[in-house]
Design an enzyme around this catalytic site. Structure first.
Site, mmCIF file in Angstrom:
data_model
loop_
_atom_site.group_PDB
_atom_site.id
_atom_site.type_symbol
_atom_site.label_atom_id
_atom_site.label_comp_id
_atom_site.label_asym_id
_atom_site.label_seq_id
_atom_site.Cartn_x
_atom_site.Cartn_y
_atom_site.Cartn_z
ATOM 1 N N GLU A 1 -51.850 3.531 43.867
ATOM 2 C CA GLU A 1 -53.252 3.214 43.585
ATOM 3 C C GLU A 1 -53.398 1.988 42.676
ATOM 4 O O GLU A 1 -53.907 2.107 41.557
ATOM 5 C CB GLU A 1 -53.918 4.413 42.896
ATOM 6 N N PRO A 2 -52.977 0.819 43.122
ATOM 7 C CA PRO A 2 -53.141 -0.352 42.252
ATOM 8 C C PRO A 2 -54.600 -0.783 42.163
ATOM 9 O O PRO A 2 -55.294 -0.851 43.179
ATOM 10 C CB PRO A 2 -52.312 -1.428 42.969
ATOM 11 N N TYR B 1 -59.366 -2.468 23.571
ATOM 12 C CA TYR B 1 -57.927 -2.194 23.722
ATOM 13 C C TYR B 1 -57.054 -3.192 22.985
ATOM 14 O O TYR B 1 -55.837 -3.175 23.176
ATOM 15 C CB TYR B 1 -57.514 -2.269 25.202
ATOM 16 N N TYR C 1 -61.615 -4.457 35.230
ATOM 17 C CA TYR C 1 -62.144 -3.779 34.044
ATOM 18 C C TYR C 1 -62.961 -4.703 33.139
ATOM 19 O O TYR C 1 -63.012 -4.498 31.934
ATOM 20 C CB TYR C 1 -61.002 -3.093 33.254
ATOM 21 N N GLY D 1 -51.397 1.499 37.859
ATOM 22 C CA GLY D 1 -50.905 1.107 36.545
ATOM 23 C C GLY D 1 -49.958 -0.076 36.571
ATOM 24 O O GLY D 1 -49.364 -0.407 35.539
ATOM 25 N N ARG E 1 -55.806 -3.027 38.904
ATOM 26 C CA ARG E 1 -55.648 -4.282 38.173
ATOM 27 C C ARG E 1 -54.770 -5.284 38.942
ATOM 28 O O ARG E 1 -55.071 -6.481 38.972
ATOM 29 C CB ARG E 1 -54.988 -3.958 36.835
ATOM 30 N N CYS F 1 -73.998 -9.272 18.183
ATOM 31 C CA CYS F 1 -74.150 -9.043 16.757
ATOM 32 C C CYS F 1 -73.083 -8.048 16.309
ATOM 33 O O CYS F 1 -73.379 -6.879 16.029
ATOM 34 C CB CYS F 1 -75.552 -8.534 16.478
HETATM 35 C C1 LIG Z 1 -55.866 7.919 38.701
HETATM 36 C C2 LIG Z 1 -55.815 6.442 38.577
HETATM 37 N N1 LIG Z 1 -55.332 5.718 39.597
HETATM 38 C C3 LIG Z 1 -55.276 4.380 39.536
HETATM 39 C C4 LIG Z 1 -55.702 3.697 38.429
HETATM 40 C C5 LIG Z 1 -55.621 2.206 38.437
HETATM 41 O O1 LIG Z 1 -54.869 1.693 37.416
HETATM 42 P P1 LIG Z 1 -54.514 0.125 37.389
HETATM 43 O O2 LIG Z 1 -55.792 -0.605 37.562
HETATM 44 O O3 LIG Z 1 -53.906 -0.076 36.057
HETATM 45 O O4 LIG Z 1 -53.576 -0.110 38.540
HETATM 46 C C6 LIG Z 1 -56.181 4.411 37.327
HETATM 47 C C7 LIG Z 1 -56.600 3.685 36.112
HETATM 48 O O5 LIG Z 1 -56.683 4.176 35.040
HETATM 49 C C8 LIG Z 1 -56.263 5.822 37.408
HETATM 50 O O6 LIG Z 1 -56.750 6.533 36.397
#
Ligand SMILES: Cc1ncc(COP(=O)(O)O)c(C=O)c1O
Length: 496
Positions: free
Chosen positions: A320-321, A373, A430, A278, A323, A400
């Site tokens: 868990e990056p 979004y 994404y 996130g 984005r 369309c």
């Molecule tokens: C469980 C989990 N981990 C990691 C991510 C990655 O998030 P981001 O790409 O925003 O870092 C997400 C995205 O929704 C997620 O649901």
């Protein structure tokens, strides 16, 4: 109400332009927003040492151009900042075989959110023991794949899933294998986005086990008592595009508290704490993301303090990056097809009277985020610079659908014209991974660029690929010459 405006001033719903004053230089490439290799040579945008007109001519448009050094550099920044912890790349942001191999070579871990994401990573040779499998509705087939492959963790998300996994894990143990390592995903009542987070006592969403209801503790205790499973630790994920670490700190406080409860209830000391992804990126020059080093320092400090307060050893951290690794290094190139000036009327807002609708050759099928979004993007004229005065523009796709918007409001030089190339920044996360075939548009290719070399890591989908799925069309030849491929001598970026 900004999402899906039905048209100019339709029902009075379309707001006045949300764009500020024009920047001094309409062609500027803010280093926060654009890939690390982006620069202009004689006015033309170069990425990874390649001019965009050449990339567009060779591969067609729309085209995702991925700066390899940017992607791998950001992965390395996280790995360095989190030395002694595990960095899992969230592959939902963007995954292909080449990306899986880079990440494997660079020592990262990887999260999959479906059996097919897991299958892609495994097929690319990603080490199974460095993969975690997420998902709120994993099927028995997906769980079996995870068990058979020997992945690092199944991230448990529901009691039904525990019921489904136990017999599969039991069969592995009966055959002489090890218990299946799992994490319990905990919903901690923190919802974070950008600069704000909300802490609540409940969670009204589909993921994980609620901390507040006691489900998370019940799940952890159940797993600990299950001989075929090994509870490695706890997991929490609080949101997306977060610019402030306060939400993570609040989540860490709650989830370490749960570790204390588990210890009290069972005597088990859990060794891992995964605080999810996130981490925000700059889509616009004003966005201000937190550097990985600062995130790591804050998280380590908070977790150490919470553990000290509960007299628990500090667990191994994981993040868990997605984005923040994949997003900034990719740009989408589009060719402009149609430009339509639309009168806005005064609307009482005193702003511009005309907005140019600049239509490009892709749209919501290759970037759904603006429509879905209300996401913000920026873009520049890419094949040249221009001294023409700024014009208020909206970059739209060719679907369309009046909500088919890519960049809602921005300033472009008033002399942009059909045939020019636009580059939309920060489309690495994404976008391709959420691409669709709406209106039978075809998924664009992804070209990795580095040191002047360009490699197509995902080819363009063809109409023949799509025909092949159709019971009636499977044996019908796709139109020739292909309408889904760039013409050989297509004068990309040429001014007519
Ligand atoms: C469980 C989990 N981990 C990691 C991510 C990655 O998030 P981001 O790409 O925003 O870092 C997400 C995205 O929704 C997620 O649901």
């Amino acid at each position: 109400m900004r999402a899906h405006p039905a048209g100019p001033l339709h029902g009075g719903m379309t707001p006045p332009p949300s764009v500020g004053l024009p920047p001094a230089d309409l062609g500027a490439l803010d280093p926060q927003v654009w890939p690390r290799s982006a620069h202009r040579v004689d006015g033309e945008l170069h990425l990874g040492g390649r001019p965009v007109t050449e990339l567009a001519r060779a591969h067609g448009t729309p085209l995702f151009v991925l700066d390899e050094d940017d992607f791998r550099g950001r992965a390395a920044d996280f790995a360095t900042a989190f030395t002694g912890a595990d960095v899992h790349y969230a592959s939902k942001a963007f995954l292909c075989g080449q990306v899986a191999r880079w990440l494997a070579d660079d020592g990262l871990h990887l999260d999959a959110c479906s059996g097919n994401e897991l299958a892609v990573a495994l097929a690319a040779g990603f080490p199974a023991e460095r993969i975690a499998l997420h998902g709120n509705n994993k099927s028995p087939v997906e769980l079996q794949l995870a068990v058979d492959a020997g992945i690092g963790h199944v991230v448990l998300d529901s009691f039904d899933e525990i019921d489904r996994l136990v017999p599969l894990a039991g069969a592995r143990v009966a055959a002489g294998g090890a218990p299946v390592p799992v994490l319990v995903r905990t919903t901690v009542g923190i919802e974070a986005h950008t600069h704000e987070f909300i802490a609540t006592a409940h969670e009204d969403q589909k993921f994980g086990f609620s901390l507040a209801t006691g489900d998370a503790l019940t799940a952890a205790v159940r797993v600990i008592r299950e001989p075929a499973l090994h509870l490695s630790g706890l997991h929490s994920h609080i949101g997306s595009q977060i610019f402030d670490t306060a939400g993570f700190e609040a989540a860490a406080h709650r989830v370490v508290g749960l570790m204390g409860q588990v210890h009290q209830a069972t005597g088990e000391v859990l060794g891992e704490l995964n605080l999810g992804g996130g981490f925000g990126i700059a889509y616009l020059p004003d966005d201000d993301p937190v550097a990985p080093g600062d995130v790591a320092r804050r998280l380590r400090t908070v977790v150490a303090a919470e553990c000290a307060a509960l007299d628990l050893p500090v667990p191994r951290l994981a993040v868990e990056p997605g984005r923040a690794i994949a997003g900034p290094g990719t740009v989408t190139l589009y060719e402009i097809g149609t430009i339509k000036p639309v009168r806005l009327g005064s609307g009482g807002h005193g702003g511009p009277q005309v907005r140019n609708y600049v239509s490009v050759d892709g749209g919501m099928s290759d970037n759904i985020r603006t429509a879905l979004y209300d996401a913000d993007y920026t873009c520049v004229l890419a094949n040249r610079t221009s001294d023409a005065p700024p014009a208020l523009c909206r970059v739209v796709g060719k679907h369309c659908e009046s909500g088919d918007v890519l960049v809602r409001d921005l300033w472009l030089p008033s002399d942009v014209q059909p045939g020019d190339l636009l580059a939309v920044a920060a489309t690495g996360a994404y976008c391709w991974s959420m691409a669709s075939n709406y209106n039978y548009l075809l998924k664009p290719p992804v070209v990795a660029v580095r040191d002047g070399a360009a490699t197509e890591v995902v080819r363009r989908q063809t109409l023949a690929d799509v025909f092949a799925l159709d019971a009636v069309l499977a044996n019908v030849p796709a139109p020739s010459p292909a309408i889904d491929q760039p013409a050989p001598e297509h004068p990309v970026g040429a001014r007519s």
